[in-house]
Design a protein around this motif. Structure first.
Motif, mmCIF file in Angstrom:
data_model
loop_
_atom_site.group_PDB
_atom_site.id
_atom_site.type_symbol
_atom_site.label_atom_id
_atom_site.label_comp_id
_atom_site.label_asym_id
_atom_site.label_seq_id
_atom_site.Cartn_x
_atom_site.Cartn_y
_atom_site.Cartn_z
ATOM 1 N N SER A 69 0.845 -1.200 0.000
ATOM 2 C CA SER A 69 0.000 0.000 0.000
ATOM 3 C C SER A 69 0.876 1.244 0.000
ATOM 4 O O SER A 69 2.018 1.226 0.471
ATOM 5 C CB SER A 69 -0.919 -0.007 1.215
ATOM 6 N N LYS B 53 2.822 -1.484 18.719
ATOM 7 C CA LYS B 53 1.716 -1.803 17.812
ATOM 8 C C LYS B 53 0.492 -0.990 18.181
ATOM 9 O O LYS B 53 0.296 -0.681 19.345
ATOM 10 C CB LYS B 53 1.380 -3.295 17.939
ATOM 11 N N HIS B 58 -9.033 -6.353 15.704
ATOM 12 C CA HIS B 58 -9.534 -6.804 14.406
ATOM 13 C C HIS B 58 -10.401 -8.026 14.642
ATOM 14 O O HIS B 58 -9.968 -8.980 15.275
ATOM 15 C CB HIS B 58 -8.384 -7.114 13.455
ATOM 16 N N SER B 110 -15.178 -8.234 0.961
ATOM 17 C CA SER B 110 -13.845 -7.685 1.254
ATOM 18 C C SER B 110 -12.979 -8.690 2.016
ATOM 19 O O SER B 110 -11.754 -8.595 1.998
ATOM 20 C CB SER B 110 -13.965 -6.380 2.045
ATOM 21 N N PRO B 114 -8.832 -11.071 -0.400
ATOM 22 C CA PRO B 114 -7.465 -11.509 -0.073
ATOM 23 C C PRO B 114 -7.389 -12.985 0.305
ATOM 24 O O PRO B 114 -6.384 -13.659 0.012
ATOM 25 C CB PRO B 114 -7.068 -10.627 1.121
ATOM 26 N N ARG B 151 -4.305 -11.287 11.076
ATOM 27 C CA ARG B 151 -5.248 -10.388 10.392
ATOM 28 C C ARG B 151 -4.944 -8.901 10.577
ATOM 29 O O ARG B 151 -5.189 -8.102 9.691
ATOM 30 C CB ARG B 151 -6.685 -10.711 10.827
ATOM 31 N N GLY B 152 -4.409 -8.528 11.731
ATOM 32 C CA GLY B 152 -4.154 -7.101 11.958
ATOM 33 C C GLY B 152 -2.713 -6.681 11.749
ATOM 34 O O GLY B 152 -2.377 -5.510 11.879
ATOM 35 N N ASP B 153 -1.857 -7.634 11.420
ATOM 36 C CA ASP B 153 -0.425 -7.335 11.300
ATOM 37 C C ASP B 153 0.041 -7.281 9.846
ATOM 38 O O ASP B 153 -0.544 -7.926 8.995
ATOM 39 C CB ASP B 153 0.387 -8.397 12.031
ATOM 40 N N LYS B 155 -0.233 -5.134 7.653
ATOM 41 C CA LYS B 155 -1.223 -4.639 6.683
ATOM 42 C C LYS B 155 -0.538 -3.730 5.676
ATOM 43 O O LYS B 155 0.188 -2.817 6.055
ATOM 44 C CB LYS B 155 -2.320 -3.861 7.417
ATOM 45 N N GLY B 156 -0.766 -3.993 4.392
ATOM 46 C CA GLY B 156 -0.178 -3.160 3.344
ATOM 47 C C GLY B 156 1.248 -3.531 2.995
ATOM 48 O O GLY B 156 1.870 -2.885 2.165
ATOM 49 N N TYR B 157 1.787 -4.574 3.652
ATOM 50 C CA TYR B 157 3.148 -5.024 3.350
ATOM 51 C C TYR B 157 3.109 -5.993 2.168
ATOM 52 O O TYR B 157 2.244 -6.871 2.108
ATOM 53 C CB TYR B 157 3.770 -5.728 4.559
ATOM 54 N N LYS B 160 2.674 -10.428 2.082
ATOM 55 C CA LYS B 160 2.071 -10.982 3.303
ATOM 56 C C LYS B 160 1.311 -12.279 3.006
ATOM 57 O O LYS B 160 1.510 -13.298 3.665
ATOM 58 C CB LYS B 160 1.127 -9.939 3.925
#
Lengths: 127, 180
Positions: A69, B53, B58, B110, B114, B151-153, B155-157, B160
């Protein structure tokens, strides 16, 4: 020469996916899967056997780099660096994990995280 | 426990690159490149793990398991029955999942997108390695559990979902190696 070709394809796929994902707002999954389909068709092109096997994998794997992102990657510079790292990693590890589901994604993740490390270490930009 | 997701990622990345370094001992260019990238990776993790963090909770969606398994089996089916290559199969299944949130506002869309793509990576494992559909089912299930855990870690990397799929396939491969 083969390494340069891999890095070139990696840069194309990584940057194009990032553009489709973050600039055209298609979303990471659509952007990467479109690039993968494009790469997948290369297997049916009249290329040498080595290229027909390697290039689809490089394009798909590098498209995972572009799934990052904008909030995390921040710029095309980081995606460029990650794509180069991905190309080098693929060249070095391509055959070891052949046929292992998720190995391309793991390579992309290692390339991306290493680039974030490089960015903080040498360019003093925090991730 | 709070650092478990980072630890899982760290372990699988280190195993992956460690194995590659071990196999590249005779090739100087490969060895040098891999050691340099590993150093940067270790630097990243020392910084990332020490970071605080956010405390956002989540929600757990058990439907994720179904979507990952569906993605895995569908991709494997395309490879196995239609003789499509792994990249094209995963691309087609990924795109099918990816367009769902564009077609409907349903909350599951949604989650499905993924999860299906993660399953597709598992399903890329060729029949010669996976052996049968049971392997893909179990590997997808393992990947789905890890996906829920993470699920919450990250994110956007980038990578994953691929790392999660790799973890699922590795765990089931290890299990079958010891049990069979």
């Amino acid at each position: 020469m083969f390494l340069l070709l891999i890095i070139g394809c990696s840069l194309f796929a990584g940057l194009s996916t990032y553009f489709l994902n973050n600039r055209l707002n298609l979303g990471a999954v659509i952007a990467s899967s479109l690039m993968s389909i494009l790469g997948g068709f290369l297997s049916y092109m009249p290329l040498s056997e080595v290229l027909r096997e390697a290039l689809p994998l490089v394009i798909m794997g590098a498209s995972f780099v572009g799934m990052a992102s904008e909030k995390i990657a921040g710029s095309y510079r980081l995606i460029t660096l990650s794509s180069v790292f991905f190309g080098i990693l693929f060249y070095c590890t391509g055959i070891f994990f052949e046929g292992f589901g998720g190995s391309l994604g793991t390579t992309a993740a290692i390339a991306f995280c290493s680039s974030l490390g490089f960015q903080e270490l040498f360019l003093k930009e925090r991730f | 426990m709070r650092k478990l997701p980072q630890f899982i990622f760290f372990v699988f990345h280190l195993l992956f690159i460690g194995f590659a370094i071990f196999e590249s001992q005779q090739q100087l260019f490969q060895l040098t490149a891999l050691i340099l990238i590993t150093s940067l990776l270790l630097y990243f993790y020392t910084k990332h793990i020490s970071k605080k963090k956010d405390s956002t909770n989540h929600e757990i969606h058990l439907e994720t398991i179904f979507f990952v398994i569906a993605g895995g089996l569908a991709t494997f089916l395309l490879q196995d029955q239609l003789q499509l290559n792994a990249v094209l199969s995963a691309g087609i299944i990924g795109l099918t999942g990816g367009v769902l949130p564009k077609l409907t506002d349903h909350r599951l869309a949604s989650i499905a997108s993924p999860a299906i793509y993660c399953g597709a990576f598992v399903g890329m494992t060729p029949a010669i390695v996976a052996g049968n559909y049971i392997f893909i089912l179990l590997a997808s299930f393992s990947a789905a559990c890890i996906l829920i855990l993470l699920r919450g870690d990250f994110k956007g990397y980038a990578g994953k979902l691929g790392t999660i799929a790799f973890a699922g396939v590795s765990l089931v491969s290890l299990l079958t190696y010891f049990l069979l």
